[in-house]
Write an enzyme that holds these catalytic residues in place. Structure first.
Site, PDB file in Angstrom:
ATOM      1  CG  ASP A 164      -2.076   0.953   1.105  1.00 35.98           C
ATOM      2  OD1 ASP A 164      -1.856   2.104   0.660  1.00 35.98           O
ATOM      3  OD2 ASP A 164      -3.209   0.559   1.436  1.00 35.98           O
ATOM      4  CG  HIS A 199      -5.016   2.529  -0.915  1.00 32.02           C
ATOM      5  ND1 HIS A 199      -4.945   2.576   0.455  1.00 32.02           N
ATOM      6  CD2 HIS A 199      -6.080   3.291  -1.265  1.00 32.02           C
ATOM      7  CE1 HIS A 199      -5.919   3.338   0.927  1.00 32.02           C
ATOM      8  NE2 HIS A 199      -6.627   3.776  -0.101  1.00 32.02           N
TER       9      HIS A 199
END
Length: 233
Positions: A171, A202
């Protein structure tokens, strides 16, 4: 499948819209779906519809109503993505939690006596889902890649009901150090479960679009469905 309802703000400042979908027959429980920074867009409405198809009363409150009523953009359109990043700075999490609480009350009032309510949020909504677990009486809460949770760990002591968190291993909004900090703070809490998914970024569980990773989204969503089946029964 869905409809728009109006919910009175707890502070008396007005009312906000929520997208609501009803199941066939009596709902087994209710699910509150918390938006990303893109508003209650097609992806969020699809998630609400999916929960209704699984037998839940489901709703997504429009949390940007105070400064951008009706906000609804597509993250796969660069200009709209840029618009969302600009507008998100106006969001007050404290007011957002008040609106979540108002939605919880509305959903509970629509259930048979003793019916339970769960919350699930994504991105910004993932952090709001965490704060929902610390600041409200939600029965169970799930957060997907909640950016900023590491800055709110001083509230972790207030988690008294089941909380499930999903994180992307790669992420770019929640670096490894932040995820480690979250794991260290929340790991000892028996109410908290954390899953990390290597190799994805993400937004992997968005309903559709470029950010979605099908295999990972399906695994995380299956865990979420089992989590709610257990804790909202």
């Amino acid at each position: 499948m869905g409809e728009t309802i109006s919910i009175a703000a707890l502070d008396g400042s007005g009312a906000f819209d929520a997208y609501l979908a009803r199941p066939m027959g009596t709902p087994k429980a209710a699910i509150l779906v918390i938006q990303e920074i893109f508003g209650v867009n097609a992806g969020i409405r699809r998630k609400v519809d999916d929960w209704a198809a699984k037998g839940y009363l489901a709703a997504a409150p429009a949390l940007f109503w105070r400064f951008a009523p009706g906000f609804d953009v597509d993250p796969d359109v660069p200009e709209e993505m840029e618009q969302a990043f600009k507008i998100r700075t106006q969001f007050d999490p404290a007011k957002g939690i008040e609106d979540v609480e108002a939605t919880i009350r509305t959903l509970r009032a629509s259930l048979p006596a003793g019916g339970k309510v769960g919350a699930v949020g994504y991105c910004m909504g993932g952090r709001v889902a965490y704060l929902t677990a610390t600041r409200t009486d939600i029965d169970a809460s799930v957060g997907y890649y909640g950016a900023g949770i590491d800055a709110a760990l001083n509230e972790a002591h207030a988690i008294a009901r089941p909380l499930l968190l999903h994180f992307a291993g790669n992420d770019h909004f929640i670096p490894e150090e932040a995820q480690a900090k979250i794991g260290e703070a929340l790991g000892p809490n028996r109410h908290v479960t954390i899953h990390t998914y290597p190799g994805v970024d993400h937004g992997f569980a968005t309903a559709s679009g470029k950010r979605r990773d099908d295999a990972t989204a399906e695994l995380a969503d299956a865990r979420t469905e089992a989590f709610f089946a257990e804790h909202l029964a």
